[in-house]
Enzyme design. Structure first.
Site, PDB file in Angstrom:
ATOM      1  N   HIS A   1      -9.307   8.892  -1.722  1.00 28.53           N
ATOM      2  CA  HIS A   1      -9.377   9.908  -0.818  1.00 28.53           C
ATOM      3  C   HIS A   1      -9.314  11.127  -1.658  1.00 28.53           C
ATOM      4  CE1 HIS A   1      -8.035   6.839   2.539  1.00 28.53           C
ATOM      5  NE2 HIS A   1      -9.017   7.672   3.106  1.00 28.53           N
TER       6      HIS A   1
ATOM      7  N   GLY B   1       0.879  -1.211  -0.090  1.00 29.06           N
ATOM      8  CA  GLY B   1      -0.104   0.000   0.031  1.00 29.06           C
ATOM      9  C   GLY B   1       0.808   1.229  -0.081  1.00 29.06           C
TER      10      GLY B   1
ATOM     11  N   ASN C   1      -4.447  13.424   7.098  1.00 21.94           N
ATOM     12  CA  ASN C   1      -4.688  12.907   5.651  1.00 21.94           C
ATOM     13  C   ASN C   1      -3.403  12.715   4.918  1.00 21.94           C
ATOM     14  OD1 ASN C   1      -7.806  13.243   5.724  1.00 21.94           O
ATOM     15  ND2 ASN C   1      -7.085  15.072   6.203  1.00 21.94           N
TER      16      ASN C   1
ATOM     17  N   TYR D   1     -15.049   2.679  10.625  1.00 18.65           N
ATOM     18  CA  TYR D   1     -13.693   2.654  10.424  1.00 18.65           C
ATOM     19  C   TYR D   1     -12.828   3.429  11.566  1.00 18.65           C
ATOM     20  CZ  TYR D   1      -8.958   3.765   8.390  1.00 18.65           C
ATOM     21  OH  TYR D   1      -7.565   3.893   8.164  1.00 18.65           O
TER      22      TYR D   1
ATOM     23  N   SER E   1      -5.447   6.712  12.434  1.00 19.81           N
ATOM     24  CA  SER E   1      -6.035   7.836  11.355  1.00 19.81           C
ATOM     25  C   SER E   1      -6.597   8.793  12.455  1.00 19.81           C
ATOM     26  CB  SER E   1      -7.091   7.062  10.878  1.00 19.81           C
ATOM     27  OG  SER E   1      -7.784   8.393  10.012  1.00 19.81           O
ATOM     28  N   SER E   2      -6.573   9.950  11.906  1.00 23.42           N
ATOM     29  CA  SER E   2      -6.951  11.036  12.656  1.00 23.42           C
ATOM     30  C   SER E   2      -8.443  11.151  12.928  1.00 23.42           C
ATOM     31  CB  SER E   2      -6.531  12.380  11.955  1.00 23.42           C
ATOM     32  OG  SER E   2      -7.140  12.527  10.543  1.00 23.42           O
ATOM     33  N   CYS E   3      -9.137  10.200  12.090  1.00 19.39           N
ATOM     34  CA  CYS E   3     -10.568  10.085  12.219  1.00 19.39           C
ATOM     35  C   CYS E   3     -11.004   9.504  13.546  1.00 19.39           C
ATOM     36  CB  CYS E   3     -11.171   9.410  10.830  1.00 19.39           C
ATOM     37  SG  CYS E   3     -10.682   7.559  11.210  1.00 19.39           S
TER      38      CYS E   3
ATOM     39  N   TRP F   1     -16.434  18.200  -4.940  1.00 22.99           N
ATOM     40  CA  TRP F   1     -17.401  17.859  -3.887  1.00 22.99           C
ATOM     41  C   TRP F   1     -17.651  18.993  -2.753  1.00 22.99           C
ATOM     42  CZ3 TRP F   1     -18.837  12.244  -2.345  1.00 22.99           C
ATOM     43  CH2 TRP F   1     -19.268  11.470  -3.374  1.00 22.99           C
TER      44      TRP F   1
ATOM     45  N   LYS G   1     -10.183   1.681  14.287  1.00 21.15           N
ATOM     46  CA  LYS G   1      -8.913   2.124  14.629  1.00 21.15           C
ATOM     47  C   LYS G   1      -8.800   2.250  16.118  1.00 21.15           C
ATOM     48  CE  LYS G   1      -6.909   1.952  10.721  1.00 21.15           C
ATOM     49  NZ  LYS G   1      -5.615   1.274  10.516  1.00 21.15           N
TER      50      LYS G   1
END
Length: 328
Positions: free
Chosen positions: A185, A19, A171, A142, A113-115, A208, A146
């Site tokens: 993304h 990846g 990101n 998700y 992840s920052s999410c 978007w 995490k």
């Protein structure tokens, strides 16, 4: 339990080496003199298969693991495939972390992840913001997976004295990113859209959302550098800046921009001469996501690639691989 520090002879298993992040970490470790790297493709080792993972660890017995394997995607993919995002990520984390422990692997780096932070977390987001509010609904499954990965590492550290560390990137973008027109993304999706609009001679590109949300972006080679830095930190330095109940570390630039500013920069990098049109009927996602990276700076690391430079490097790679990407 083994407490030996890592060195250039250590065997390091990089899960997810194919990846974007995993491949960058492999490049980074090799550049630092680590040659005993273990890698497996998904076809060779399905990380959702617990028996296969257990067998792999028993045979290889790595000294360290970098867990960069995950099912990832943008807003669209998270909305359409929430079950896969939570189920597969939970399986991978549980299987790899537990197998590492059972085979006396003392060192592990988990990539989150920052999410993981609440949708309306105070900005910039500090590590202590975890579990203090409601998550962004579009990627909650998700994010929950995490968060579970962070707590999994913390639990093995507390109960078994392991040295399992977690880094939470903002990101990311760069070489080997996913440029799928729907499941990618924001940066790869936008880059592909601008590039194809340029080739087609289109008069406009539709972006978007409203263009007002703030986002922070980190070039993937910087993320790889930060990951290697945290993995290889001595226990004394690491423990002086973390604790058992707050072990994850933010990784980012500490600088953000609006989606409109990103689009304008992308337009300049790609060379698209048409106009930008923002579609407010599409979701914006979280209003702002900026990482507090003060802890990582105290640990001796900070980013080196600004957004436009990183986008130009990424576009160069994209152009070299675009024929294959057109078939995605």
């Amino acid at each position: 339990m083994s407490k030996v520090a890592l060195n250039n002879e250590s065997k390091i298993y990089v899960a997810g080496h194919g990846g974007m992040v995993g491949s960058a970490i492999v490049r980074c470790l090799k550049s630092r003199g680590f040659s005993n790297l273990v890698m497996r493709t998904h076809a060779e080792l399905d990380l959702c298969n617990q028996a296969a993972v257990n067998t792999f660890f028993a045979q290889e017995r790595p000294d360290a693991v970098v867990l960069a394997a995950a099912k990832v995607g943008g807003i669209y993919a998270n909305n359409i495939y929430p079950a896969e995002f939570i189920f597969q990520n939970l399986l991978v984390e549980c299987n790899v972390v537990h197998a590492a422990h059972m085979n006396d692997c003392q060192h592990l780096l988990f990539l989150g992840s920052s999410c993981i932070y609440p949708k309306l977390a105070e900005q910039p987001m500090t590590e202590s913001a975890l579990l203090t509010g409601t998550l962004e609904s579009t990627n909650e499954p998700y994010a929950v997976a995490k968060i579970a990965g962070i707590k999994l590492c913390e639990s093995y550290n507390r109960q078994y004295g392991r040295n399992y560390r977690s880094v939470m990137p903002t990101n990311l973008y760069g070489e080997n990113d996913n440029f799928h027109p729907e499941n990618s993304h924001v940066i790869p999706a936008m880059m592909r859209r601008f590039h194809e609009a340029k080739l087609n001679g289109d008069s406009e590109v539709i972006v978007w959302g409203t263009g007002t949300p703030m986002r922070e972006f980190l070039y993937v080679d910087d993320m790889a550098s930060a990951s290697a830095h945290v993995l290889l930190l001595g226990d004394d330095v690491y423990r002086a800046n973390t604790d058992a109940m707050l072990s994850h570390i933010n990784v980012g630039t500490g600088v953000d921009c609006t989606i409109r500013e990103l689009a304008e920069t992308m337009q300049r990098v790609v060379g698209f001469s048409g106009r930008l049109v923002f579609d407010p009927t599409k979701p914006d996602g979280t209003p702002r996501k900026l990482m507090d990276v003060s802890r990582l700076r105290k640990l001796g690391w900070q980013y080196s690639t600004d957004l436009e430079t990183g986008l130009r490097k990424t576009y160069e790679w994209f152009l070299e691989n675009v024929e294959g990407l057109r078939q995605v």
